[in-house]
Design a protein around this motif. Structure first.
Motif, mmCIF file in Angstrom:
data_model
loop_
_atom_site.group_PDB
_atom_site.id
_atom_site.type_symbol
_atom_site.label_atom_id
_atom_site.label_comp_id
_atom_site.label_asym_id
_atom_site.label_seq_id
_atom_site.Cartn_x
_atom_site.Cartn_y
_atom_site.Cartn_z
ATOM 1 N N LEU A 30 -3.975 4.571 4.598
ATOM 2 C CA LEU A 30 -2.781 3.990 4.962
ATOM 3 C C LEU A 30 -2.565 3.564 6.351
ATOM 4 C CD1 LEU A 30 -0.250 5.587 2.944
ATOM 5 C CD2 LEU A 30 -1.258 3.468 2.176
ATOM 6 N N LEU A 31 -2.875 4.561 7.263
ATOM 7 C CA LEU A 31 -2.825 4.327 8.877
ATOM 8 C C LEU A 31 -3.906 3.216 9.186
ATOM 9 C CD1 LEU A 31 -2.039 7.724 10.187
ATOM 10 C CD2 LEU A 31 -0.564 5.805 9.933
ATOM 11 N N GLN A 32 -4.925 3.247 8.416
ATOM 12 C CA GLN A 32 -5.908 2.288 8.825
ATOM 13 C C GLN A 32 -5.668 0.843 8.246
ATOM 14 O OE1 GLN A 32 -9.216 3.221 10.376
ATOM 15 N NE2 GLN A 32 -8.880 0.945 10.598
ATOM 16 N N MET A 33 -5.040 0.669 7.106
ATOM 17 C CA MET A 33 -4.654 -0.492 6.753
ATOM 18 C C MET A 33 -3.695 -1.046 7.692
ATOM 19 S SD MET A 33 -4.684 0.145 2.625
ATOM 20 C CE MET A 33 -4.156 -1.631 2.313
ATOM 21 N N ALA A 93 0.906 -1.259 -0.004
ATOM 22 C CA ALA A 93 0.149 0.044 -0.195
ATOM 23 C C ALA A 93 0.773 1.288 0.017
ATOM 24 C CB ALA A 93 -0.903 0.030 1.247
ATOM 25 N N VAL A 94 0.761 2.379 -0.753
ATOM 26 C CA VAL A 94 1.450 3.461 -0.655
ATOM 27 C C VAL A 94 0.692 4.556 -0.822
ATOM 28 C CG1 VAL A 94 2.992 2.269 -2.404
ATOM 29 C CG2 VAL A 94 1.410 3.560 -3.352
ATOM 30 N N ALA A 95 1.141 5.840 -0.447
ATOM 31 C CA ALA A 95 0.444 7.086 -0.462
ATOM 32 C C ALA A 95 0.225 7.297 -2.076
ATOM 33 C CB ALA A 95 1.277 8.063 0.213
ATOM 34 N N SER A 96 -0.625 8.041 -2.090
ATOM 35 C CA SER A 96 -1.094 8.569 -3.477
ATOM 36 C C SER A 96 0.151 9.344 -4.188
ATOM 37 C CB SER A 96 -2.236 9.666 -3.624
ATOM 38 O OG SER A 96 -2.440 10.637 -2.857
ATOM 39 N N PHE A 156 -1.586 -4.287 -5.237
ATOM 40 C CA PHE A 156 -1.106 -2.816 -4.934
ATOM 41 C C PHE A 156 -2.024 -1.866 -4.966
ATOM 42 C CE2 PHE A 156 0.609 0.951 -7.132
ATOM 43 C CZ PHE A 156 1.615 1.392 -6.401
ATOM 44 N N LYS A 157 -2.052 -1.159 -3.531
ATOM 45 C CA LYS A 157 -3.236 -0.300 -3.333
ATOM 46 C C LYS A 157 -2.730 1.068 -3.097
ATOM 47 C CE LYS A 157 -5.738 -4.104 -1.146
ATOM 48 N NZ LYS A 157 -6.417 -4.525 0.176
ATOM 49 N N VAL A 158 -3.361 2.113 -3.627
ATOM 50 C CA VAL A 158 -2.772 3.495 -3.428
ATOM 51 C C VAL A 158 -4.059 4.289 -2.859
ATOM 52 C CG1 VAL A 158 -2.484 5.579 -4.880
ATOM 53 C CG2 VAL A 158 -1.756 3.350 -5.690
ATOM 54 N N THR A 159 -3.799 4.966 -1.620
ATOM 55 C CA THR A 159 -4.708 5.570 -0.694
ATOM 56 C C THR A 159 -4.183 6.956 -0.468
ATOM 57 O OG1 THR A 159 -6.405 5.539 0.985
ATOM 58 C CG2 THR A 159 -4.333 3.977 1.101
#
Length: 318
Positions: A133-136, A98-101, A125-128
């Protein structure tokens, strides 16, 4: 009880989000499919697990107890999957990144190179945004997260791996393009396009200006870097962005980095995972790959930042 792991997974997601709609989106299911799974689950349990008050849903007492147990089961299943991945090694491993946008502009290329080296690895691969990200991380939904500096109060392992300079960009025809050492005070009346409240970039920028006694007003908020870049390009105002998000725009001369005193604001990108998390061989290999390969993406921007820069660089960590 005659329940399935699928029903348990759907219940756990609905209970966590308290929303059938959000659960359906995250599980890539239709809302009727989620509702059917919950109905069958409640029939197997023999008790209602949710109650609806107005437009909101809440867990019943039975739902709260089952949610607590379902979280434990989900974590144990994750550990089992990680163990199987370790036994498979890099041949059949699974990786959730997971990565920051803001990070995804270069992270996607890092991931492409990693997949070329390990073609049999299955990647999610997740972008948010930062909140997502903190929730994930809290929900243990990602093996590795690439983001700005996480809050120190969270039980996380974080390691800086790459500089993240924040710069001020302007349209190519802006009157201050080419001007050297622009003072911060001279920007008071400029129109700024900024990320939404709570984003890592927004937090850093506001802290930076506040420490220097300069107040700027975000006349327009945008929730993506792409929107900010387009807004700057068509003349809506100046943008405050990570330089890693404007590589193509700078090359095409669609936007220009202004030479402003105390800029760039130097932040860092971090590799993050939960403390105590048992990293798989695949996740470990990916983190090592990021550490060793990320610097390849820095050199082109060093040339841009070094051109004509004679002012001090601001440093902000938040």
């Amino acid at each position: 009880m005659n329940i399935t792991l699928r029903q348990l997974k759907v219940f756990e997601r609905v209970a966590r989000r308290l929303s059938f709609t959000r659960a359906a989106e995250e599980l890539y299911l239709t809302q009727p499919a989620v509702s059917m799974q919950i109905k069958q689950f409640e029939e197997s349990v023999g008790l209602p697990l949710f109650e609806r008050l107005g437009k909101k849903i809440f867990l019943t007492r039975a739902g709260e107890e089952l949610y607590r147990l379902s979280r434990q089961i989900s974590l144990q299943l994750d550990e089992a999957e990680q163990l199987i991945d370790e036994l498979k090694g890099m041949e059949g491993g699974r990786l959730v990144v997971a990565v920051a946008s803001t990070v995804h502009y270069f992270a996607i290329r890092l991931l492409a190179d990693f997949c070329k080296r390990y073609p049999k690895v299955r990647v999610n691969f997740k972008v948010t945004n930062r909140k997502g990200l903190l929730q994930m991380l809290e929900d243990n939904e990602a093996d590795t997260v690439l983001m700005g500096r996480p809050p120190e109060e969270l039980d996380l392992v974080a390691e800086a791996f790459m500089d993240n300079p924040l710069v001020i960009i302007a349209p190519a025809d802006h009157p201050r393009v080419g001007e050297k050492g622009i003072r911060l005070e001279d920007l008071r009346n400029e129109t700024f396009l900024m990320r939404e409240q709570g984003s890592g970039t927004r937090n850093s920028v506001e802290r930076f200006f506040a420490e220097r006694g300069v107040r700027i007003v975000a006349s327009m908020e945008m929730n993506t870097n792409g929107a900010i870049k387009q807004g700057v390009e068509v003349g809506l105002g100046l943008g405050l962005v990570s330089i890693h998000t404007v590589e193509r725009e700078l090359a095409d001369r669609r936007v220009v980095v202004l030479d402003v005193e105390a800029f760039p604001i130097m932040r860092q990108w971090y590799i993050v995972h939960r403390a105590g998390k048992r990293l798989t061989a695949t996740a470990t290999a990916f983190e090592e790959f990021v550490r060793s390969e990320a610097q390849r993406f820095v050199a082109p921007f060093n040339a841009i930042l070094g051109a004509g820069k004679e002012t001090a660089i601001g440093v902000v960590e938040c």
